[in-house]
Design an enzyme around this catalytic site. Sequence first.
Site, PDB file in Angstrom:
ATOM      1  N   GLU A 112      34.072  35.435  37.501  1.00 22.48           N
ATOM      2  CA  GLU A 112      33.024  36.438  37.321  1.00 22.48           C
ATOM      3  C   GLU A 112      32.749  36.705  35.844  1.00 22.48           C
ATOM      4  OE1 GLU A 112      31.015  38.139  39.439  1.00 22.48           O
ATOM      5  OE2 GLU A 112      31.754  37.074  41.197  1.00 22.48           O
ATOM      6  N   LYS A 172      37.192  42.575  33.150  1.00 16.15           N
ATOM      7  CA  LYS A 172      38.021  41.380  33.066  1.00 16.15           C
ATOM      8  C   LYS A 172      37.820  40.634  31.743  1.00 16.15           C
ATOM      9  CE  LYS A 172      40.613  40.865  36.785  1.00 16.15           C
ATOM     10  NZ  LYS A 172      42.075  40.622  36.694  1.00 16.15           N
ATOM     11  N   ILE A 176      51.729  42.336  44.002  1.00 15.94           N
ATOM     12  CA  ILE A 176      52.532  41.461  44.865  1.00 15.94           C
ATOM     13  C   ILE A 176      52.122  41.566  46.327  1.00 15.94           C
ATOM     14  CG2 ILE A 176      54.390  43.139  45.268  1.00 15.94           C
ATOM     15  CD1 ILE A 176      56.384  40.793  45.076  1.00 15.94           C
ATOM     16  N   THR A 207      39.037  35.568  35.864  1.00 19.36           N
ATOM     17  CA  THR A 207      38.128  35.349  36.984  1.00 19.36           C
ATOM     18  C   THR A 207      36.865  34.597  36.574  1.00 19.36           C
ATOM     19  OG1 THR A 207      36.654  36.507  38.538  1.00 19.36           O
ATOM     20  CG2 THR A 207      37.191  37.649  36.519  1.00 19.36           C
ATOM     21  N   TYR A 266      33.264  44.931  37.090  1.00 22.83           N
ATOM     22  CA  TYR A 266      34.476  44.138  37.266  1.00 22.83           C
ATOM     23  C   TYR A 266      34.535  43.008  36.250  1.00 22.83           C
ATOM     24  CZ  TYR A 266      37.557  40.602  39.354  1.00 22.83           C
ATOM     25  OH  TYR A 266      38.529  39.651  39.559  1.00 22.83           O
TER      26      TYR A 266
END
Length: 363
Positions: A134, A160, A11, A132, A156
Amino acid sequence: MKKKIALITGITGQDGSYLTEILLEKNYEVHGIIRRSSSFNTGRIDHLYNNSKLLNKRLFLHYGDVTDTSNLNRLIEKTQPDEIYNLAAQSHVKVSFEIPEYTAEVDAIGTLRFLDAIRETGIKTKFYQASTSELYGKVQQIPQDEKTPFYPRSPYGVAKIYGYWIVINYREAYNLFACNGILFNHESPRRGETFVTRKITRAAARIAIGLQDKLYLGNLNAKRDWGYAPEYCEGMWLMLQQNTPEDYVLATGETHTVKEFTELTFRELGIEIEWKGNNQNEKGIISKIKDNSLIEKKKINKKVGDVVVEVDKSYYRPTEVDILIGNPGKAKEKLGWKPQIKFSELVKIMIKSDYHKVIKRGF
């Protein structure tokens, strides 16, 4: 009508702060999970949290972490959310090569923990996973959509991918309402300063007024599909308002290079850049300084011929992603979602914000 309750991880990040604003405007009760830190890390949501009309009424913050299973179960049972937005991540691609295990622990296994907490508690909720572009990495087709094969090029991206597929697995195995938002690059003045777009706009502002000598970048020719973050957060919400959970690409359908972003940023300050050299020897040199509505010519602490951009090979990734460009056709058709802010306007928003921040703070 019962007030909806949302639970948001991440958040305090760019997306989390904009999503919180959107949900509060829609009269949600919002609960955010924040990590305990020795320094204040709530800057992006302080304007909301310090609002006496919201404090202890519709916005609540809880300490927690997606690496703590018992904590997630406890918070889900306590808040009983109608919607969960999992935005928590180690989200810096370059950094993921330095801390691959932690990236996997948060981005991959963290998603699994959340889904399993939903399954174990048995609550009826809708789950959004921040996926994402990516995932596409070494792209297999141009543009990329929901059916394009994945080929991640970083720890990353790989982490993901696990998050993406475990969402689909739990959706099919346990009939959970869970969906992936495959969001292409989305930026704003709230973007972290270590990400390339904010690095460029902040450095350009500092260079223009004499606080910084040069901007050092990696791959100038990397192409990205850049959109405006608040619009993408609206898209997240739209995904959870559907009757059936599905996965969606959010993108502009346009691609621009890092070099283009840099040129346009300096141009907004009245500084024209020309490029000399190739690849790692390329430099950005001031070719012209002109009057500009944002900054007066007399304030620019540089002159024609000064080198203001250089390439630093340390910023190159071990495996590069050369081009990303998304096809948001499904989101337009099924969600009615369409990006409005164009690339040039996005750059203008960001450099204007950073210029005024630099002037105000003096650093």
